[in-house]
Design an enzyme around this catalytic site. Sequence first.
Site, PDB file in Angstrom:
ATOM      1  N   TYR A  34     -11.062 -14.765  -5.235  1.00  0.00           N
ATOM      2  CA  TYR A  34     -11.404 -15.265  -3.904  1.00  0.00           C
ATOM      3  C   TYR A  34     -12.721 -16.016  -4.007  1.00  0.00           C
ATOM      4  O   TYR A  34     -13.783 -15.489  -3.648  1.00  0.00           O
ATOM      5  CB  TYR A  34     -11.495 -14.109  -2.905  1.00  0.00           C
ATOM      6  CG  TYR A  34     -10.167 -13.439  -2.656  1.00  0.00           C
ATOM      7  CD1 TYR A  34      -9.220 -14.034  -1.826  1.00  0.00           C
ATOM      8  CD2 TYR A  34      -9.849 -12.242  -3.286  1.00  0.00           C
ATOM      9  CE1 TYR A  34      -7.993 -13.441  -1.605  1.00  0.00           C
ATOM     10  CE2 TYR A  34      -8.619 -11.634  -3.076  1.00  0.00           C
ATOM     11  CZ  TYR A  34      -7.692 -12.236  -2.239  1.00  0.00           C
ATOM     12  OH  TYR A  34      -6.470 -11.653  -2.029  1.00  0.00           O
ATOM     13  N   GLU A  45      -3.890 -11.013  -6.985  1.00  0.00           N
ATOM     14  CA  GLU A  45      -4.260 -11.542  -5.678  1.00  0.00           C
ATOM     15  C   GLU A  45      -5.072 -12.803  -5.882  1.00  0.00           C
ATOM     16  O   GLU A  45      -5.962 -12.839  -6.731  1.00  0.00           O
ATOM     17  CB  GLU A  45      -5.158 -10.570  -4.896  1.00  0.00           C
ATOM     18  CG  GLU A  45      -4.534  -9.321  -4.354  1.00  0.00           C
ATOM     19  CD  GLU A  45      -5.514  -8.589  -3.425  1.00  0.00           C
ATOM     20  OE1 GLU A  45      -6.381  -9.256  -2.821  1.00  0.00           O
ATOM     21  OE2 GLU A  45      -5.416  -7.361  -3.322  1.00  0.00           O
ATOM     22  N   TRP A 101      -1.846 -13.851  -2.491  1.00  0.00           N
ATOM     23  CA  TRP A 101      -2.158 -13.122  -1.256  1.00  0.00           C
ATOM     24  C   TRP A 101      -2.194 -14.132  -0.123  1.00  0.00           C
ATOM     25  O   TRP A 101      -2.963 -15.086  -0.190  1.00  0.00           O
ATOM     26  CB  TRP A 101      -3.520 -12.431  -1.369  1.00  0.00           C
ATOM     27  CG  TRP A 101      -3.843 -11.626  -0.152  1.00  0.00           C
ATOM     28  CD1 TRP A 101      -4.303 -12.109   1.039  1.00  0.00           C
ATOM     29  CD2 TRP A 101      -3.704 -10.218   0.006  1.00  0.00           C
ATOM     30  NE1 TRP A 101      -4.468 -11.082   1.931  1.00  0.00           N
ATOM     31  CE2 TRP A 101      -4.110  -9.905   1.324  1.00  0.00           C
ATOM     32  CE3 TRP A 101      -3.290  -9.178  -0.829  1.00  0.00           C
ATOM     33  CZ2 TRP A 101      -4.113  -8.601   1.813  1.00  0.00           C
ATOM     34  CZ3 TRP A 101      -3.293  -7.892  -0.335  1.00  0.00           C
ATOM     35  CH2 TRP A 101      -3.700  -7.616   0.972  1.00  0.00           C
ATOM     36  N   TRP A 128       0.820  -1.196   0.000  1.00  0.00           N
ATOM     37  CA  TRP A 128       0.000   0.000   0.000  1.00  0.00           C
ATOM     38  C   TRP A 128       0.865   1.262   0.000  1.00  0.00           C
ATOM     39  O   TRP A 128       1.784   1.400   0.811  1.00  0.00           O
ATOM     40  CB  TRP A 128      -0.896   0.049   1.227  1.00  0.00           C
ATOM     41  CG  TRP A 128      -1.921  -1.016   1.419  1.00  0.00           C
ATOM     42  CD1 TRP A 128      -2.510  -1.338   2.607  1.00  0.00           C
ATOM     43  CD2 TRP A 128      -2.551  -1.864   0.436  1.00  0.00           C
ATOM     44  NE1 TRP A 128      -3.458  -2.323   2.414  1.00  0.00           N
ATOM     45  CE2 TRP A 128      -3.495  -2.669   1.090  1.00  0.00           C
ATOM     46  CE3 TRP A 128      -2.385  -2.019  -0.946  1.00  0.00           C
ATOM     47  CZ2 TRP A 128      -4.273  -3.613   0.423  1.00  0.00           C
ATOM     48  CZ3 TRP A 128      -3.154  -2.959  -1.621  1.00  0.00           C
ATOM     49  CH2 TRP A 128      -4.094  -3.741  -0.938  1.00  0.00           C
ATOM     50  N   ASN A 132      -7.058  -0.110  -4.972  1.00  0.00           N
ATOM     51  CA  ASN A 132      -7.261  -1.516  -4.671  1.00  0.00           C
ATOM     52  C   ASN A 132      -8.745  -1.869  -4.759  1.00  0.00           C
ATOM     53  O   ASN A 132      -9.552  -1.349  -3.982  1.00  0.00           O
ATOM     54  CB  ASN A 132      -6.748  -1.853  -3.267  1.00  0.00           C
ATOM     55  CG  ASN A 132      -7.041  -3.300  -2.888  1.00  0.00           C
ATOM     56  OD1 ASN A 132      -6.680  -4.227  -3.603  1.00  0.00           O
ATOM     57  ND2 ASN A 132      -7.728  -3.500  -1.770  1.00  0.00           N
ATOM     58  N   GLU A 133      -9.097  -2.704  -5.741  1.00  0.00           N
ATOM     59  CA  GLU A 133     -10.424  -3.319  -5.862  1.00  0.00           C
ATOM     60  C   GLU A 133     -11.560  -2.307  -5.942  1.00  0.00           C
ATOM     61  O   GLU A 133     -12.541  -2.364  -5.185  1.00  0.00           O
ATOM     62  CB  GLU A 133     -10.643  -4.310  -4.716  1.00  0.00           C
ATOM     63  CG  GLU A 133      -9.625  -5.437  -4.723  1.00  0.00           C
ATOM     64  CD  GLU A 133      -9.901  -6.538  -3.725  1.00  0.00           C
ATOM     65  OE1 GLU A 133      -9.415  -7.651  -3.938  1.00  0.00           O
ATOM     66  OE2 GLU A 133     -10.619  -6.276  -2.723  1.00  0.00           O
TER      67      GLU A 133
END
Length: 430
Positions: free
Chosen positions: A299, A342, A373, A84, A204-205
């Site tokens: 995920y 990820e 990740w 980050w 991020n996302e």
Amino acid sequence: MRAAVFTSLLLSLGTALTAPTARWSTDVPSGFVTTNGTSFQLDGQPFAFVGTNSFWLPLLSNDDDVHATFETIAAAGIKVVRTWGFNAINETELPYAESINLTYYQVWNSSGWTLNEGSQGLQRLDYVLYAAAIHDIRLIITFTNNWVGYGGADLYVNWLAGAGATHDVFYTDPTIIASYQQYVQTIVNRYKDSPTVFAWELMNEARCASDLLTASAACHPGSGTLGLWYQQQSDFVRSIDPYHMITTGGEGQFYWAQPDTYWYNNTLVTDFNFDGAAGEDFEWDLGLPNIDFGVYHMYVQTWYPELDYPGSNFSIEDWGLDWIEAHALTAQMVGKPIVIEEFGLTGLDNKTAIYPTWVQRTLDSNHAGVMFWQWGQLNLTEDGGNHPFKYTDAIVNGASPNDGNTVYTNQTTVMDIFTQAAAVQAQRSA
């Protein structure tokens, strides 16, 4: 899903391939990674890699722990680490942050944010870049977060748009965009001459909604809200840094003309990863001129808890294989590199059984980068090996934060999957 992947993908790519083609400078400085078609290139040689994620590296205040982490990462053959480039708090949190020695870069109050360039501010990120360079590791640096963790987009929304604002105003409100760009410019100007930076990442996302704020009706499938923001911000970053690569940081959701469907509670529902509901349009976004390579996340357990239960015929492994194929095919057709940035599974047995097939599929489909990740480091010494950061993140008995997806170095069966893949990618880079 497998049959639908290619039919839907070909239909949607008809639009994506009309987007502008990628541009890249031919005079990139020595040591900067760039693109060459669907591959990366470093000083005229191919650069394929296995990488990992470590959001917590700048949170470490012990320099020896930073070096020990990079040394272990490098020994595994890992070449790229994503971390980050943001850590923001509210002014009311400042006493707590100072009491636990928490790294923070922005402090928000009623007038906006102030920058912390001190020893627990950007000097920590400075040191992470310094240590990464010593160990010949490059960093993907992310500018902000869609989620609440470590102060993301919702802080901009809460402070600058006020109560009742929806999450997606982050992408459209001129005042918020100006504030975001002010921070981005600070980070980019600080490190734009460093070859240790692999790429800049916009967010991020990114999604229409966050974990705290909902989306408005304006951010709907096909609205282009996120895509237009990606275009605006990637153009802005390129205007101040002509050499480093830029990517979105998105999960890679598609907006297909014929999205996948599945049955749930006796109802046929469209899959949010394919119907544009999250906000992304992966094919169109990848075609943007200043998005240099594609990234996506995976995920399966988290995304489909209603399908993944004992006795169901849902296969986490097969769904992941199809997701990998869909992104590889898109990148091939658009003509840019693809990185699975990820992915994670909870449960050691799940990792041991499924990661080999997922990683092998990424290698077989010529992914330029494979990043899991997340990295798990042991024997950290900070605060005697026990140090809270924020939320539930902490060093516990010398172990870095464990969210269930973490892979520690002593989990050799799983770690060997990545070290072996790193050897394959190293051969491709020779």
